[in-house]
Design a protein around this motif. Sequence first.
Motif, short mmCIF file in Angstrom:
data_model
loop_
_atom_site.label_atom_id
_atom_site.label_comp_id
_atom_site.label_asym_id
_atom_site.label_seq_id
_atom_site.Cartn_x
_atom_site.Cartn_y
_atom_site.Cartn_z
N GLN A 137 45.68 24.92 26.51
CA GLN A 137 45.67 24.70 27.96
C GLN A 137 45.02 25.88 28.66
OE1 GLN A 137 49.50 24.66 29.87
NE2 GLN A 137 48.82 23.24 31.42
N GLN A 138 45.37 27.09 28.17
CA GLN A 138 44.78 28.29 28.76
C GLN A 138 43.27 28.29 28.58
OE1 GLN A 138 45.78 30.81 30.63
NE2 GLN A 138 43.68 31.53 30.59
N ASN A 139 42.81 27.91 27.38
CA ASN A 139 41.38 27.87 27.14
C ASN A 139 40.70 26.91 28.10
OD1 ASN A 139 41.71 29.66 25.08
ND2 ASN A 139 41.69 28.13 23.44
N SER A 146 35.66 29.48 34.87
CA SER A 146 34.34 30.05 34.72
C SER A 146 33.34 29.32 35.60
CB SER A 146 33.89 29.98 33.25
OG SER A 146 33.61 28.65 32.89
N ARG A 147 33.65 28.07 35.92
CA ARG A 147 32.78 27.33 36.84
C ARG A 147 33.14 27.63 38.29
NH1 ARG A 147 34.17 23.19 33.13
NH2 ARG A 147 35.65 22.31 34.63
N ASP A 148 34.44 27.69 38.56
CA ASP A 148 34.88 27.85 39.94
C ASP A 148 34.96 29.31 40.37
OD1 ASP A 148 35.13 25.14 39.83
OD2 ASP A 148 37.31 25.15 39.58
N PHE A 149 35.03 30.22 39.41
CA PHE A 149 35.16 31.67 39.59
C PHE A 149 36.50 32.07 40.17
CE2 PHE A 149 33.50 35.85 39.46
CZ PHE A 149 34.14 36.52 40.47
N ALA A 150 36.84 31.64 41.37
CA ALA A 150 38.08 32.09 41.99
C ALA A 150 39.27 31.40 41.35
CB ALA A 150 38.05 31.81 43.48
N PRO A 151 40.26 32.17 40.85
CA PRO A 151 41.44 31.55 40.27
C PRO A 151 42.20 30.74 41.32
CG PRO A 151 41.30 33.88 39.71
CD PRO A 151 40.28 33.62 40.77
N SER A 152 42.82 29.70 40.89
CA SER A 152 43.60 28.86 41.80
C SER A 152 45.08 28.99 41.46
CB SER A 152 43.17 27.39 41.67
OG SER A 152 44.05 26.57 42.36
N SER A 153 45.87 29.36 42.44
CA SER A 153 47.30 29.56 42.19
C SER A 153 48.00 28.26 41.86
CB SER A 153 47.95 30.19 43.44
OG SER A 153 47.75 29.36 44.57
N GLY A 154 47.34 27.12 42.13
CA GLY A 154 47.95 25.84 41.82
C GLY A 154 47.84 25.46 40.35
N CYS A 157 47.64 28.23 34.84
CA CYS A 157 47.25 29.59 34.51
C CYS A 157 46.68 30.25 35.76
CB CYS A 157 46.22 29.60 33.38
SG CYS A 157 44.78 28.59 33.76
N ASP A 158 46.81 31.57 35.83
CA ASP A 158 46.43 32.26 37.05
C ASP A 158 45.00 32.75 37.07
OD1 ASP A 158 49.71 33.70 37.10
OD2 ASP A 158 48.98 31.95 38.19
N PHE A 159 44.45 33.09 35.89
CA PHE A 159 43.10 33.65 35.84
C PHE A 159 42.56 33.53 34.42
CE2 PHE A 159 46.25 36.94 35.13
CZ PHE A 159 45.78 37.62 34.00
N PRO A 160 41.24 33.63 34.24
CA PRO A 160 40.67 33.57 32.90
C PRO A 160 41.27 34.64 32.00
CG PRO A 160 38.95 33.45 34.56
CD PRO A 160 40.22 33.78 35.29
N PRO A 232 38.00 38.40 39.16
CA PRO A 232 38.66 37.15 38.79
C PRO A 232 39.96 37.34 38.03
CG PRO A 232 36.87 37.60 37.28
CD PRO A 232 36.82 38.69 38.32
N PHE A 233 40.62 38.47 38.24
CA PHE A 233 41.92 38.74 37.63
C PHE A 233 42.65 39.73 38.52
CE2 PHE A 233 38.38 40.85 35.42
CZ PHE A 233 38.56 42.15 35.85
N PRO A 234 43.97 39.81 38.42
CA PRO A 234 44.75 40.67 39.32
C PRO A 234 44.64 42.15 38.95
CG PRO A 234 46.09 38.90 38.34
CD PRO A 234 44.82 38.97 37.57
#
Length: 357
Positions: A137-139, A146-154, A157-160, A232-234
């Motif tokens: 699922q994480q993969n 990688s397509r959207d760039f910005a992580p989505s909190s919804g 997973c939070d980030f790549p 793209p990560f915290p």
Amino acid sequence: MAAPRITDGVEAESTETGSTQPNPSSGDFKRPQFGTRFLTDPRQVFQHNAWDNVEWTEEQEKAAKKKVSENNHPLPPEKQEEYDNRANEYWNEFYTIHENRFFKDRHWLFTEFPELAPQCNTNHEPHPDTSSSDINQQNGCDKKQSRDFAPSSGDNCDFPGSSATYRILEVGCGVGNTVFPILKTNNDSGLFVYCCDFSSTAVELVKTNPEYDLNRCFAFVHDLSDAEASFPFPDETLDVIVLIFVLSALHPDKMQASISRLARLLKPGGVMLLRDYGRYDMAQLRFKKGRCLSENFYVRGDGTRVYFFTQDELHELFTAAGLEKVQNLVDRRLQVNRGKQLTMYRVWIQCKYRKAS
């Protein structure tokens, strides 16, 4: 050797590995650490491609200072502003011209920076509560992001790379000469490598490399000089940040904010690794009049820029960012062209600074 117009950063890595070594894929391969080959008999200078920690004579240092002083006539402000505004254009053109014509051998990385080697993170196994379905699922999330760039909190997973247990970021990755050796050498399932570059052309070359694997790596465009630009990560996510001949490409006025921003990305105990140009390196002494932007800061013929550091300057940058010194050394090397019977003096600085635990 590097192609004629390749900039000094690539020239540096093409020569700093010294004489031919055994194939690193062989089990008994071990590249000698820098600072282990000393020239004790000047008559033997052409016996090897490089000599370590070469002491300069007083005359040599005096001549180097004189040469730099003679060329220290900064270009007009409007010309300097033009190079600053067009920096992205110049780097994109650089990678468009050269593409993959770069020296690939960076196996010295794992000797000088063992933090990048497999043995450093063999203990970083996936969390026992993480199932194979979670990893899959994480993969999938990594690929989406990688397509959207910005992580989505919804998302679940939070980030790549959020499920990784050991994370490395290379800033100024170019075409991947550091990233791909790390991925090829390190098979740790918990490893995830991020890489970014100012040049969108360079990042595209990384992404189109057949060894680019979204399950283990995420490449993105990023302007290091923009301290407000997002990642793209915290914060406090990374174990290692690598800067190889990249900080020197920034305007000196933007270096401190850039290092301070990167420091916030490190986990407590994480390290920042740097190798870059030292003051009076051969590349600095080669600049002719009309190439100086400010003191020890120059523009090359292709429009890209380069700064030449002292140990103290780098120490101040890192400590002002709240990092503690692990290593800060100057590597004065005598490079030898045995075919042409020429000698060239290189000066590099290597640093490791850690975020307090």
